[in-house]
Scaffold this motif. Sequence first.
Motif, PDB file in Angstrom:
ATOM      1  N   UNK A 220      37.059 -10.519  41.432  1.00 40.90           N
ATOM      2  CA  UNK A 220      38.170 -10.188  42.307  1.00 40.90           C
ATOM      3  C   UNK A 220      38.612  -8.750  42.019  1.00 40.90           C
ATOM      4  N   UNK A 221      39.533  -8.250  42.818  1.00 39.63           N
ATOM      5  CA  UNK A 221      39.980  -6.865  42.631  1.00 39.63           C
ATOM      6  C   UNK A 221      40.609  -6.643  41.265  1.00 39.63           C
ATOM      7  N   UNK A 222      41.198  -7.690  40.685  1.00 40.40           N
ATOM      8  CA  UNK A 222      41.833  -7.553  39.372  1.00 40.40           C
ATOM      9  C   UNK A 222      40.863  -7.749  38.212  1.00 40.40           C
ATOM     10  N   UNK A 223      39.575  -7.938  38.532  1.00 40.47           N
ATOM     11  CA  UNK A 223      38.576  -8.090  37.485  1.00 40.47           C
ATOM     12  C   UNK A 223      38.292  -9.516  37.066  1.00 40.47           C
ATOM     13  N   UNK A 224      39.061 -10.469  37.570  1.00 40.96           N
ATOM     14  CA  UNK A 224      38.808 -11.877  37.272  1.00 40.96           C
ATOM     15  C   UNK A 224      37.550 -12.353  37.998  1.00 40.96           C
ATOM     16  N   UNK A 225      36.779 -13.224  37.339  1.00 40.71           N
ATOM     17  CA  UNK A 225      35.603 -13.774  37.991  1.00 40.71           C
ATOM     18  C   UNK A 225      36.004 -14.683  39.144  1.00 40.71           C
ATOM     19  N   UNK A 226      35.240 -14.634  40.220  1.00 44.29           N
ATOM     20  CA  UNK A 226      35.537 -15.467  41.373  1.00 44.29           C
ATOM     21  C   UNK A 226      35.113 -16.915  41.105  1.00 44.29           C
ATOM     22  N   UNK A 227      35.714 -17.830  41.857  1.00 45.28           N
ATOM     23  CA  UNK A 227      35.390 -19.240  41.702  1.00 45.28           C
ATOM     24  C   UNK A 227      33.943 -19.520  42.117  1.00 45.28           C
ATOM     25  N   UNK A 228      33.457 -18.809  43.134  1.00 46.60           N
ATOM     26  CA  UNK A 228      32.094 -19.038  43.599  1.00 46.60           C
ATOM     27  C   UNK A 228      31.063 -18.629  42.540  1.00 46.60           C
ATOM     28  N   UNK A 229      31.356 -17.558  41.815  1.00 48.43           N
ATOM     29  CA  UNK A 229      30.476 -17.118  40.730  1.00 48.43           C
ATOM     30  C   UNK A 229      30.499 -18.125  39.583  1.00 48.43           C
ATOM     31  N   UNK A 230      31.693 -18.595  39.242  1.00 47.17           N
ATOM     32  CA  UNK A 230      31.828 -19.597  38.194  1.00 47.17           C
ATOM     33  C   UNK A 230      31.076 -20.879  38.548  1.00 47.17           C
ATOM     34  N   UNK A 231      31.185 -21.281  39.803  1.00 52.82           N
ATOM     35  CA  UNK A 231      30.522 -22.515  40.242  1.00 52.82           C
ATOM     36  C   UNK A 231      29.005 -22.380  40.179  1.00 52.82           C
ATOM     37  N   UNK A 232      28.486 -21.249  40.661  1.00 51.39           N
ATOM     38  CA  UNK A 232      27.041 -21.041  40.686  1.00 51.39           C
ATOM     39  C   UNK A 232      26.441 -21.075  39.288  1.00 51.39           C
ATOM     40  N   UNK A 233      27.089 -20.426  38.343  1.00 53.36           N
ATOM     41  CA  UNK A 233      26.516 -20.268  37.000  1.00 53.36           C
ATOM     42  C   UNK A 233      27.182 -21.161  35.958  1.00 53.36           C
ATOM     43  N   UNK A 234      27.884 -22.182  36.414  1.00 57.77           N
ATOM     44  CA  UNK A 234      28.661 -23.036  35.515  1.00 57.77           C
ATOM     45  C   UNK A 234      27.819 -23.712  34.443  1.00 57.77           C
ATOM     46  N   UNK A 235      26.598 -24.102  34.785  1.00 58.95           N
ATOM     47  CA  UNK A 235      25.760 -24.836  33.839  1.00 58.95           C
ATOM     48  C   UNK A 235      25.169 -23.964  32.742  1.00 58.95           C
ATOM     49  N   UNK A 236      25.412 -22.650  32.818  1.00 60.78           N
ATOM     50  CA  UNK A 236      24.751 -21.751  31.878  1.00 60.78           C
ATOM     51  C   UNK A 236      25.723 -20.909  31.049  1.00 60.78           C
ATOM     52  N   UNK A 237      26.575 -20.148  31.674  1.00 55.14           N
ATOM     53  CA  UNK A 237      27.462 -19.260  30.914  1.00 55.14           C
ATOM     54  C   UNK A 237      28.488 -20.041  30.109  1.00 55.14           C
ATOM     55  N   UNK A 238      28.639 -19.722  28.850  1.00 53.19           N
ATOM     56  CA  UNK A 238      29.652 -20.354  28.009  1.00 53.19           C
ATOM     57  C   UNK A 238      31.057 -20.100  28.555  1.00 53.19           C
ATOM     58  N   UNK A 239      31.294 -18.921  29.098  1.00 50.62           N
ATOM     59  CA  UNK A 239      32.633 -18.553  29.570  1.00 50.62           C
ATOM     60  C   UNK A 239      33.004 -19.245  30.872  1.00 50.62           C
ATOM     61  N   UNK A 240      32.037 -19.907  31.521  1.00 54.77           N
ATOM     62  CA  UNK A 240      32.294 -20.636  32.765  1.00 54.77           C
ATOM     63  C   UNK A 240      32.378 -22.134  32.513  1.00 54.77           C
TER      64      UNK A 240
END
Length: 240
Positions: A220-240
């Motif tokens: 997002x404009x404030x630098x926060x990860x978007x929900x769609x990005x979190x959803x796509x890579x949820x099974x892999x990134x520790x931070x998601x």
Amino acid sequence: MSKHNQPFKFKQFEVSHHRSSMKVGVDAVILGSWADITDASSILDVGCGCGVISLMCAQRNPKAEIMAIDIDRPSIEEALDNFNSIPWRERLYPILSDFAMFCLTYKSKIDYIISNPPYFDSGIDNPATVREKARHQGTLSPKIIIEKGRGILSSNGKIGMVIPIDQAESIKKYALSLQMSVCRELIMKGREGREPKRVFIEFSIKSDRNPETESLTLEKEDGEYTEEYRTLCHDFYLKF
């Protein structure tokens, strides 16, 4: 172990990547998360580097056998070490090989060819550093992957890759000239309000008049990860 040499940790595995030609990057993780490999029984990871995409495919598809090829020996050696450290190692096969030669000698068919190919075409014939060689198209351009890969695809096979968006139309036209069409694409931008820089594309031998087109914004404009990005890579990134 220095911070530089520490492995990249995912939820179900970790990847050492300090010896390979390219480090674990966002493009590879998105491609490994997005590719439609559900029904593939055989997968070929072209230019595998440290093997991160192969490992992601092995996690997502427990029935697939995955070959990972690269012309860089340290990359293959590191991929082998990474494969040997996870439960799915019996389905992963690292191979030191040039892609064109592999296609000439491979006698079976492959359901899915996946690649995060070199994207930098500078006109330089002999890039100096390992990273420059990995980024430079040389003998492994997206067009070469489509041209050579088509011959070893199964009838329902697909080729999935990530490319710079300014190369997309040229590559799509080239694929059509080889009777391959786009069946899915994902247009990615790094942050809201910015222009997209990458496109993830799947090509199929079967004609598709209505390819699925998606978009993905990472931040997002404030630098926060978007929900769609979190959803796509949820099974892999520790931070998601």
